[in-house]
Design a protein around this motif. Sequence first.
Motif, PDB file in Angstrom:
ATOM      1  N   ALA B 123      12.413  17.009 -23.457  1.00  0.00           N
ATOM      2  CA  ALA B 123      12.895  16.635 -24.797  1.00  0.00           C
ATOM      3  C   ALA B 123      14.081  17.530 -25.156  1.00  0.00           C
ATOM      4  O   ALA B 123      15.086  17.066 -25.687  1.00  0.00           O
ATOM      5  N   PHE B 124      13.961  18.816 -24.806  1.00  0.00           N
ATOM      6  CA  PHE B 124      15.040  19.775 -25.057  1.00  0.00           C
ATOM      7  C   PHE B 124      16.277  19.428 -24.210  1.00  0.00           C
ATOM      8  O   PHE B 124      17.397  19.392 -24.712  1.00  0.00           O
ATOM      9  N   PHE B 125      16.029  19.119 -22.926  1.00  0.00           N
ATOM     10  CA  PHE B 125      17.145  18.760 -22.031  1.00  0.00           C
ATOM     11  C   PHE B 125      17.865  17.501 -22.520  1.00  0.00           C
ATOM     12  O   PHE B 125      19.066  17.348 -22.329  1.00  0.00           O
ATOM     13  N   ALA B 126      17.106  16.578 -23.139  1.00  0.00           N
ATOM     14  CA  ALA B 126      17.719  15.334 -23.643  1.00  0.00           C
ATOM     15  C   ALA B 126      18.751  15.677 -24.717  1.00  0.00           C
ATOM     16  O   ALA B 126      19.829  15.079 -24.765  1.00  0.00           O
ATOM     17  N   LEU B 127      18.416  16.671 -25.541  1.00  0.00           N
ATOM     18  CA  LEU B 127      19.339  17.054 -26.614  1.00  0.00           C
ATOM     19  C   LEU B 127      20.538  17.833 -26.075  1.00  0.00           C
ATOM     20  O   LEU B 127      21.642  17.700 -26.579  1.00  0.00           O
ATOM     21  N   THR B 128      20.292  18.652 -25.043  1.00  0.00           N
ATOM     22  CA  THR B 128      21.399  19.451 -24.500  1.00  0.00           C
ATOM     23  C   THR B 128      22.204  18.680 -23.448  1.00  0.00           C
ATOM     24  O   THR B 128      23.260  19.131 -23.023  1.00  0.00           O
ATOM     25  N   GLY B 129      21.681  17.533 -23.021  1.00  0.00           N
ATOM     26  CA  GLY B 129      22.399  16.699 -22.044  1.00  0.00           C
ATOM     27  C   GLY B 129      22.319  17.226 -20.626  1.00  0.00           C
ATOM     28  O   GLY B 129      23.159  16.903 -19.788  1.00  0.00           O
ATOM     29  N   LYS B 130      21.296  18.038 -20.324  1.00  0.00           N
ATOM     30  CA  LYS B 130      21.216  18.680 -19.000  1.00  0.00           C
ATOM     31  C   LYS B 130      21.076  17.684 -17.845  1.00  0.00           C
ATOM     32  O   LYS B 130      21.605  17.912 -16.781  1.00  0.00           O
ATOM     33  N   TYR B 131      20.358  16.581 -18.060  1.00  0.00           N
ATOM     34  CA  TYR B 131      20.221  15.639 -16.940  1.00  0.00           C
ATOM     35  C   TYR B 131      21.103  14.388 -17.122  1.00  0.00           C
ATOM     36  O   TYR B 131      20.924  13.401 -16.428  1.00  0.00           O
ATOM     37  N   LEU B 132      22.037  14.450 -18.044  1.00  0.00           N
ATOM     38  CA  LEU B 132      22.891  13.273 -18.290  1.00  0.00           C
ATOM     39  C   LEU B 132      23.793  12.934 -17.107  1.00  0.00           C
ATOM     40  O   LEU B 132      24.148  11.782 -16.881  1.00  0.00           O
ATOM     41  N   SER B 133      24.135  13.976 -16.328  1.00  0.00           N
ATOM     42  CA  SER B 133      25.028  13.727 -15.193  1.00  0.00           C
ATOM     43  C   SER B 133      24.285  13.116 -14.000  1.00  0.00           C
ATOM     44  O   SER B 133      24.919  12.632 -13.061  1.00  0.00           O
ATOM     45  N   VAL B 134      22.969  13.165 -14.025  1.00  0.00           N
ATOM     46  CA  VAL B 134      22.200  12.642 -12.887  1.00  0.00           C
ATOM     47  C   VAL B 134      22.097  11.122 -13.039  1.00  0.00           C
ATOM     48  O   VAL B 134      21.647  10.632 -14.072  1.00  0.00           O
TER      49      VAL B 134
END
Lengths: 32, 526
Positions: B123-134
């Motif tokens: 949920a945290f990664f969704a906000l920070t965009g951490k997996y958006l590039s995958v």
Amino acid sequence: MNLGGFLMLGFTWAIIIILTVYCFYKVLAKKE
Amino acid sequence: MNGTKKTRQAWGSRLGIILAVAGSAVGLGNFLRFPVQAAQNGGGAFMIPYLVALFLLGIPLMWIEWTAGRFGGGYEHGTAPGIFHTMWQKNRFIKYFGVIGIFGPIVIFIYYTYIESWLLAYAFFALTGKYLSVNTQAGMQAFLQGFQGLEKNQYFNGLATAYIFFVITFLLNIYVIYRGIKGGIEKLCNWAMPILMIFGIIIAARVLSLGTPDISKPGWNLLNGLGFLWNPDFSALKSARVWLAAAGQIFFTLSVGIGVILTYASYLKKTDDVALSGLTAVSTNELAEVILGGSIVIPAAFVFFGPEQIVGIAKSGAFNLGFVTMPLIFRAIPWGALFAFLWFALLFLAGITSSVSLAQPAVAFMEDEFALNRKKAVWIFALITFILCQPAIFFLGNGVVDELDFWGGTFALVLFGTIETIIFSWVFGIDRAWEELHTGADIRIPKIYKFIMKYVTPVFLLGLLGFWFFQEGVPVILMKNVAATNLPYVVATRLMLVAMFLVLCFLVFLVWNKRAKKGKEEEVTL
């Protein structure tokens, strides 16, 4: 989705919605 | 055990315990396990054995646990050893069977909290965009494995991130339990359950309005996605496996057979309703499972991955669907980061309302039987379970979680459910049980349920237990599918579980022994 799918979805959803509405209606009615 | 009698905790409102039990029941399985089971076992036809199991197994078991819990609570016992003992006083050994009702929840807690922490992290990664590039299944799989510490890659260099989220999640759980039944668990469920439902409705509405996102692939549309899940294959009903899968799903989804509902209901008053409240908790869970859970992952995955890949995706398991497929889907829709956050926040709320319930039996056991105050009991629980959580975190790839899940999350449940049903309907007696169930009841249960609880539910459970034992139990017990390199870890986990069970049995022995001695002393002084 074919007719069977529609019927199964409608039938299952109807049972669950009727049960939920009935239960919460009774619970909240008693609370008041 | 103690001389001074202290007041047990109590629920603040009726809706509070209903939402708490529903919160315990609504978990990851509602949104991830159910749609996969349905799609793999006859689609819409799966709903026939599912509803049969709901009415013959799930609802009766829910009533049994609510009634037995409230009955035991009247004798100041909030956990199965004491509750079983009050229901079958002539049997000296039944309290040891009740130990399963404390052992099972602890075992589930020690791996479930870790899985729950992944949801908070995602949920945290969704906000920070951490997996958006995958943007591929393989990439997202690598992201998950890197996060879990199973491999070092460009996304993660070790377990540190996962461990930080685990500690946060663990502390959140402990804080809620520390605040008690009314101030902690009830308060959490009172806001978490409505939020969870709202998030579920928003995501389901988004999925149901997907239409045909790629016009070059007209067959990849929502209606066909719903059809993949709901089109009935009635020939599947001839297979015993399908009926078993449906019964299993009902069992796991309702959180029956664990021991947590017994504990929750033990904080009710003798005149509080259990019949309507139990049924309301069931219906809330079913609403979340069939209507919301059935409208999200499978239809969405079909629309984005098509009729060929969806078969493999459905077979890849619930975790893959939740942590690999869903983030990729959200990536492809407008406001995807927000929907991804809502998805993982929903699952996290579903997880935490379940995990706090898993902790309560052990805490209640220390409070009720050892007369410890809540704060002390929670600290002891926190310290012990924090240590026990470590193997699940550090040896995730070595089969530790699978082993814990089999013994705590499968075997203990079915065994405990069978034992409590037999005690309730046959030892306590169905006439007395029926009267107890209707004390303070706001609805009159159809009389046919007297017959169902006495004959149908126990036979259903014994059948389930037998099938499971031979189908899944024997290969697991004999460690047939365990890789040679994982063998020491699995054996060590098994030894840890045996030690845990024996310690709990010894604690029960200590309490009753001391109580018996005290009873004799009082007789002498009189």
